[in-house]
Design a protein around this motif. Structure first.
Motif, mmCIF file in Angstrom:
data_model
loop_
_atom_site.group_PDB
_atom_site.id
_atom_site.type_symbol
_atom_site.label_atom_id
_atom_site.label_comp_id
_atom_site.label_asym_id
_atom_site.label_seq_id
_atom_site.Cartn_x
_atom_site.Cartn_y
_atom_site.Cartn_z
ATOM 1 N N GLN A 99 0.814 -1.210 0.000
ATOM 2 C CA GLN A 99 0.000 0.000 0.000
ATOM 3 C C GLN A 99 0.850 1.263 0.000
ATOM 4 N N GLY A 100 2.159 1.096 0.116
ATOM 5 C CA GLY A 100 3.028 2.254 0.179
ATOM 6 C C GLY A 100 4.228 2.112 -0.728
ATOM 7 N N ASP A 101 5.168 3.033 -0.572
ATOM 8 C CA ASP A 101 6.402 3.033 -1.357
ATOM 9 C C ASP A 101 7.572 2.920 -0.393
ATOM 10 N N SER A 102 8.166 1.734 -0.336
ATOM 11 C CA SER A 102 9.258 1.485 0.611
ATOM 12 C C SER A 102 10.638 1.720 0.003
ATOM 13 N N SER A 103 10.696 2.212 -1.232
ATOM 14 C CA SER A 103 11.976 2.284 -1.947
ATOM 15 C C SER A 103 12.990 3.196 -1.256
ATOM 16 N N MET A 104 12.563 4.342 -0.754
ATOM 17 C CA MET A 104 13.521 5.262 -0.141
ATOM 18 C C MET A 104 14.027 4.728 1.197
ATOM 19 N N TYR A 105 13.116 4.168 2.006
ATOM 20 C CA TYR A 105 13.582 3.607 3.273
ATOM 21 C C TYR A 105 14.506 2.434 3.014
ATOM 22 N N ALA A 106 14.175 1.589 2.032
ATOM 23 C CA ALA A 106 15.042 0.461 1.695
ATOM 24 C C ALA A 106 16.400 0.962 1.222
ATOM 25 N N HIS A 107 16.423 2.089 0.529
ATOM 26 C CA HIS A 107 17.695 2.681 0.096
ATOM 27 C C HIS A 107 18.552 3.049 1.297
ATOM 28 N N PHE A 108 17.947 3.722 2.288
ATOM 29 C CA PHE A 108 18.692 4.097 3.487
ATOM 30 C C PHE A 108 19.205 2.849 4.219
ATOM 31 N N LEU A 109 18.353 1.843 4.310
ATOM 32 C CA LEU A 109 18.731 0.621 5.008
ATOM 33 C C LEU A 109 19.835 -0.113 4.267
ATOM 34 N N PHE A 110 19.735 -0.157 2.941
ATOM 35 C CA PHE A 110 20.769 -0.812 2.139
ATOM 36 C C PHE A 110 22.120 -0.136 2.352
ATOM 37 N N GLU A 111 22.124 1.175 2.389
ATOM 38 C CA GLU A 111 23.384 1.899 2.579
ATOM 39 C C GLU A 111 23.988 1.615 3.949
ATOM 40 N N ALA A 112 23.134 1.380 4.937
ATOM 41 C CA ALA A 112 23.646 1.048 6.270
ATOM 42 C C ALA A 112 24.319 -0.321 6.269
ATOM 43 N N PHE A 113 23.821 -1.245 5.464
ATOM 44 C CA PHE A 113 24.412 -2.575 5.369
ATOM 45 C C PHE A 113 25.620 -2.605 4.443
ATOM 46 N N ASP A 114 25.600 -1.776 3.415
ATOM 47 C CA ASP A 114 26.689 -1.751 2.444
ATOM 48 C C ASP A 114 27.863 -0.973 3.011
ATOM 49 N N THR A 115 28.511 -1.571 3.989
ATOM 50 C CA THR A 115 29.578 -0.862 4.706
ATOM 51 C C THR A 115 30.795 -0.591 3.834
ATOM 52 N N ASN A 116 30.987 -1.400 2.801
ATOM 53 C CA ASN A 116 32.126 -1.193 1.903
ATOM 54 C C ASN A 116 31.820 -0.211 0.788
ATOM 55 N N LYS A 117 30.550 0.213 0.694
ATOM 56 C CA LYS A 117 30.114 1.181 -0.318
ATOM 57 C C LYS A 117 30.473 0.723 -1.733
ATOM 58 N N ASN A 118 30.227 -0.555 -2.001
ATOM 59 C CA ASN A 118 30.500 -1.102 -3.330
ATOM 60 C C ASN A 118 29.222 -1.465 -4.087
ATOM 61 N N GLY A 119 28.065 -1.046 -3.557
ATOM 62 C CA GLY A 119 26.816 -1.273 -4.259
ATOM 63 C C GLY A 119 26.216 -2.644 -4.089
ATOM 64 N N SER A 120 26.732 -3.407 -3.149
ATOM 65 C CA SER A 120 26.184 -4.744 -2.916
ATOM 66 C C SER A 120 26.355 -5.116 -1.453
ATOM 67 N N VAL A 121 25.467 -6.013 -0.980
ATOM 68 C CA VAL A 121 25.526 -6.520 0.388
ATOM 69 C C VAL A 121 25.837 -8.007 0.323
#
Length: 231
Positions: A99-121
């Motif tokens: 019912q919503g758009d989770s893309s931006m929150y998922a983006h923030f969360l992905f960046e928190a996990f992508d500690t190496n900043k290489n675009g992948s977890v």
């Protein structure tokens, strides 16, 4: 409709609560069996990205070897290549918020996990973060949440950063959840958040202020304990 106080708790806890959904998606609630780890160790060498050995990951996290095997099987089923990119990460979260758009929150969360900043977890990235969220101390968990909200990683949370976070949460929950939501609701919540968190009224929230305020909130402390025995 949740009150501002209710959303304030969501702002701190949603990162942790959503991992219940992720674990279910990855099939990680299955009982830990008694299989030998040789199959898992062999499979580690067959994916495109080869993670650390189970023994080394056990030393670096707060999971047992059997728990890591269960986590790895689930991760491998969803991510055969051994890594998940941001698009796949967003797709996983979108399933839980139709019912919503989770893309931006998922983006923030992905960046928190992508500690190496290489675009992948990778699997390591995943279990390191999961170890903190599910097995870390209260300070560990709050530090991780603070790092998520500190978007530019300068050591403090500004009103602009918190507005981006709160807007992404409102977008994720959707109009279905908030049928009478006003356009200025996220900004009102940010002001409420800063009134409680910004102890010295300098316009930013430091890690010390964040942890101190969260520890004084009985609801947040009680809710965090729900994650102690997830797996």
């Amino acid at each position: 409709m949740l009150s501002l106080d209710g959303l304030e708790m969501i702002a701190v806890l949603v990162v942790m609560g959503l991992f219940i959904k992720v674990l279910e998606q990855f099939g990680m609630f299955e009982p830990v069996g008694g299989e030998d780890s040789e199959e898992d160790d062999f499979e580690l060498s067959t994916v495109c990205h080869r993670p650390e050995s189970m023994d080394k990951l056990q030393e670096q996290t707060k999971f047992t070897k059997k728990e890591l095997q269960v986590l790895y099987r689930g991760f491998k089923n969803e991510c055969p290549s051994g890594v998940v990119n941001e698009e796949n990460f967003k797709n996983i979260y979108s399933q839980f918020f139709p019912q919503g758009d989770s893309s931006m929150y998922a983006h923030f969360l992905f960046e928190a996990f992508d500690t190496n900043k290489n675009g992948s977890v990778s699997f390591e990235d995943f279990v390191f973060g999961l170890s903190i969220i599910l097995r870390g101390t209260i300070n560990d968990r709050l530090n991780w949440a603070f790092n998520l909200y500190d978007l530019n990683k300068d050591g403090c949370i500004t009103k602009e950063e918190m507005l981006d976070i709160m807007t992404s949460i409102y977008d994720m929950m959707g109009k279905y959840t908030y049928p009478t939501m006003q356009d200025d609701a996220p900004r009102e919540h940010v002001e409420s958040f800063f009134q409680k968190m910004d102890r010295n009224k300098d316009g930013v929230v430091t890690i010390e202020e964040f942890i101190e305020s969260c520890k004084k909130d009985e609801n947040i402390m009680q809710s965090m304990q729900l994650f102690d025995n997830v797996i």
